[in-house]
Design an enzyme around this catalytic site. Structure first.
Site, PDB file in Angstrom:
ATOM      1  N   HIS A 165       0.838  -1.208   0.000  1.00 18.35           N
ATOM      2  CA  HIS A 165       0.000   0.000   0.000  1.00 18.35           C
ATOM      3  C   HIS A 165       0.866   1.249   0.000  1.00 18.35           C
ATOM      4  O   HIS A 165       0.677   2.158  -0.813  1.00 18.35           O
ATOM      5  CB  HIS A 165      -0.910  -0.008   1.234  1.00 18.35           C
ATOM      6  CG  HIS A 165      -1.647   1.273   1.481  1.00 18.35           C
ATOM      7  ND1 HIS A 165      -2.999   1.411   1.235  1.00 18.35           N
ATOM      8  CD2 HIS A 165      -1.234   2.479   1.954  1.00 18.35           C
ATOM      9  CE1 HIS A 165      -3.375   2.646   1.537  1.00 18.35           C
ATOM     10  NE2 HIS A 165      -2.309   3.313   1.982  1.00 18.35           N
ATOM     11  N   GLU A 166       1.813   1.296   0.937  1.00 16.66           N
ATOM     12  CA  GLU A 166       2.627   2.504   1.074  1.00 16.66           C
ATOM     13  C   GLU A 166       3.523   2.723  -0.145  1.00 16.66           C
ATOM     14  O   GLU A 166       3.667   3.847  -0.631  1.00 16.66           O
ATOM     15  CB  GLU A 166       3.458   2.438   2.356  1.00 16.66           C
ATOM     16  CG  GLU A 166       2.634   2.559   3.620  1.00 16.66           C
ATOM     17  CD  GLU A 166       1.819   3.847   3.672  1.00 16.66           C
ATOM     18  OE1 GLU A 166       2.329   4.905   3.266  1.00 16.66           O
ATOM     19  OE2 GLU A 166       0.659   3.802   4.104  1.00 16.66           O
ATOM     20  N   HIS A 169       1.892   4.289  -3.167  1.00 13.84           N
ATOM     21  CA  HIS A 169       1.766   5.756  -3.187  1.00 13.84           C
ATOM     22  C   HIS A 169       2.891   6.369  -4.018  1.00 13.84           C
ATOM     23  O   HIS A 169       2.700   7.396  -4.676  1.00 13.84           O
ATOM     24  CB  HIS A 169       1.792   6.327  -1.771  1.00 13.84           C
ATOM     25  CG  HIS A 169       0.472   6.262  -1.068  1.00 13.84           C
ATOM     26  ND1 HIS A 169      -0.663   6.886  -1.553  1.00 13.84           N
ATOM     27  CD2 HIS A 169       0.094   5.662   0.082  1.00 13.84           C
ATOM     28  CE1 HIS A 169      -1.679   6.672  -0.719  1.00 13.84           C
ATOM     29  NE2 HIS A 169      -1.238   5.927   0.277  1.00 13.84           N
ATOM     30  N   TYR A 180      -4.356  15.080  -3.057  1.00 13.56           N
ATOM     31  CA  TYR A 180      -4.688  14.325  -1.841  1.00 13.56           C
ATOM     32  C   TYR A 180      -5.800  14.997  -1.042  1.00 13.56           C
ATOM     33  O   TYR A 180      -5.635  15.390   0.098  1.00 13.56           O
ATOM     34  CB  TYR A 180      -3.427  14.150  -0.998  1.00 13.56           C
ATOM     35  CG  TYR A 180      -3.508  12.997  -0.031  1.00 13.56           C
ATOM     36  CD1 TYR A 180      -3.695  11.688  -0.495  1.00 13.56           C
ATOM     37  CD2 TYR A 180      -3.397  13.195   1.332  1.00 13.56           C
ATOM     38  CE1 TYR A 180      -3.772  10.633   0.386  1.00 13.56           C
ATOM     39  CE2 TYR A 180      -3.461  12.137   2.227  1.00 13.56           C
ATOM     40  CZ  TYR A 180      -3.660  10.860   1.741  1.00 13.56           C
ATOM     41  OH  TYR A 180      -3.729   9.793   2.619  1.00 13.56           O
ATOM     42  N   GLU A 189      -5.818   6.902  -2.145  1.00 14.35           N
ATOM     43  CA  GLU A 189      -5.795   5.880  -1.092  1.00 14.35           C
ATOM     44  C   GLU A 189      -6.275   4.520  -1.618  1.00 14.35           C
ATOM     45  O   GLU A 189      -5.704   3.480  -1.302  1.00 14.35           O
ATOM     46  CB  GLU A 189      -6.652   6.321   0.099  1.00 14.35           C
ATOM     47  CG  GLU A 189      -5.956   7.267   1.044  1.00 14.35           C
ATOM     48  CD  GLU A 189      -4.698   6.671   1.662  1.00 14.35           C
ATOM     49  OE1 GLU A 189      -4.697   5.477   2.013  1.00 14.35           O
ATOM     50  OE2 GLU A 189      -3.709   7.403   1.788  1.00 14.35           O
ATOM     51  N   ASP A 261     -12.527  16.676   7.709  1.00 16.76           N
ATOM     52  CA  ASP A 261     -11.462  15.920   8.363  1.00 16.76           C
ATOM     53  C   ASP A 261     -10.747  15.017   7.355  1.00 16.76           C
ATOM     54  O   ASP A 261     -11.317  14.642   6.328  1.00 16.76           O
ATOM     55  CB  ASP A 261     -12.040  15.047   9.489  1.00 16.76           C
ATOM     56  CG  ASP A 261     -12.612  15.887  10.622  1.00 16.76           C
ATOM     57  OD1 ASP A 261     -12.202  17.060  10.758  1.00 16.76           O
ATOM     58  OD2 ASP A 261     -13.467  15.362  11.362  1.00 16.76           O
ATOM     59  N   HIS A 267      -9.483   8.550   3.634  1.00 15.89           N
ATOM     60  CA  HIS A 267      -9.374   7.169   4.102  1.00 15.89           C
ATOM     61  C   HIS A 267     -10.742   6.503   4.297  1.00 15.89           C
ATOM     62  O   HIS A 267     -10.822   5.281   4.377  1.00 15.89           O
ATOM     63  CB  HIS A 267      -8.613   7.100   5.432  1.00 15.89           C
ATOM     64  CG  HIS A 267      -7.140   7.354   5.314  1.00 15.89           C
ATOM     65  ND1 HIS A 267      -6.593   8.607   5.490  1.00 15.89           N
ATOM     66  CD2 HIS A 267      -6.117   6.512   5.034  1.00 15.89           C
ATOM     67  CE1 HIS A 267      -5.281   8.520   5.345  1.00 15.89           C
ATOM     68  NE2 HIS A 267      -4.962   7.271   5.057  1.00 15.89           N
TER      69      HIS A 267
END
Length: 344
Positions: A165-166, A169, A180, A189, A261, A267
């Protein structure tokens, strides 16, 4: 890429989970979560640092370097395992080393992509970052893994799909630079969840119908009621726990969350395109990275994809790429997946 559109920093634990722990945890749990959240917010304000690492010469051969921060916050730390070196006996070092390698192999073997930037970028990872740090992140130059607190989160090298996942990016930043925030941020995401899950399925040699479609399996500590951080097949069902609360992800546009938020709910609302991918992958069948994954990869690499793309724009492009790479039946399967989650 300008700073307005540059992806800032990516953390695998969403701010809403940390806020929930701050509200409902014990004093030590609150302290760990607060410390992590402060760090997340600091990093979110910083633009990505572009890697200055020397490129590896040979396509198809990963170049890894794992560092140990020794529970401090200075990056990268002390080098403890370079490419080709034997294990030093630390399981976190070995997991980081192995999973960086699997992710490289996945992108190379599935899509002939030479590392995150397609130019042979060496893959660097730092383990044992800070004390009880409840996160893993990609900062534009390297992966960083906390050890977790052992009560809520286990070590962050434990889940191969979190590593995938990371690192994904980095691929998204290199190709599409999706902004983003809002729907483009949720797509950013979601793409990381898609490729993180595909890295895991590729590693386990699983077809789409056999995969668990859970992001972060094994990351939640014993005693926490949940299977992982997110469910791609059934968003909103990954966990339901007195401390963490209930997984807030919507499965379709009927539950889309409008919020300021978390950069406009990046997310949370990523659950909608996540489920669309799961539906497309299971409809197309076989190994998800070979059909649905290729469609999503083609779309990500499409230079006409706007940096502020919304779900509908991205959906239309996946349908077009399914037709182009495969056929009209594949395009129809992808269209039906997006229709099922209410995007079209």
């Amino acid at each position: 890429m300008n700073h307005r559109s540059a992806k800032r920093y990516s953390s695998v634990i969403p701010p809403y989970m940390l806020n929930r722990i701050i509200e409902h945890g014990s004093e030590p749990q609150k302290r760990c979560a607060r410390q992590t959240l402060v760090h997340v917010n600091t990093l979110m304000a910083e633009p990505y640092a572009k890697s200055t690492a020397v490129k590896t010469a040979k396509a198809g051969q990963v170049e890894r370097d794992i560092y140990d921060a020794k529970n401090a916050t200075t990056l990268p730390g002390e080098s403890v395992r370079k490419e080709g070196q034997a294990s030093n006996g630390d399981i976190t070092v070995d997991e980081a080393y192995d999973y960086l390698g699997v992710t490289y192999d996945f992108f190379w073997q599935a899509y002939q992509r030479n590392s995150l930037d397609n130019k042979g970028l060496p893959l660097l990872g730092t383990v044992h970052y800070d004390k009880d740090y409840e996160n893993a992140f990609w900062n534009g130059q390297q992966m960083v893994f906390g050890d977790g607190d052992g009560e809520i989160f286990n070590r962050f090298t434990i889940a191969i799909d979190v590593v995938g996942h990371e690192l994904a990016h980095g691929v998204t930043e290199s190709e599409a630079g999706l902004e983003y925030n809002g729907q483009s941020g949720a797509l950013n995401e979601s793409l990381s969840d898609v490729f993180g899950s595909l890295v895991k399925q590729f590693h386990l040699k699983q077809t789409a119908d056999k995969a668990d479609w859970i992001i972060g399996e094994g990351l939640l500590a014993k005693g926490i009621h949940g299977t992982g951080l997110r469910s791609m097949s059934h968003p909103g069902t990954a966990y339901d726990d007195p401390l963490l609360g209930k997984d807030p992800q919507p499965a379709d546009m009927g539950g889309y969350v409008k919020t300021r938020d978390d950069n406009g709910g990046v997310h949370i609302n990523s659950g909608i395109p996540n489920r669309a991918f799961y539906l497309a992958a299971t409809k197309l069948g076989g190994n998800a990275w070979e059909r649905a994954g290729y469609v999503w990869y083609d779309t990500l690499c499409d230079k006409s994809l706007p940096q502020d793309a919304d779900f509908a724009t991205f959906a239309q492009k996946t349908i077009a790429h399914a037709e182009k790479r495969f056929d009209s039946a594949a395009a129809q399967a992808v269209r039906e997946a997006w229709e099922q989650v209410g995007v079209m």
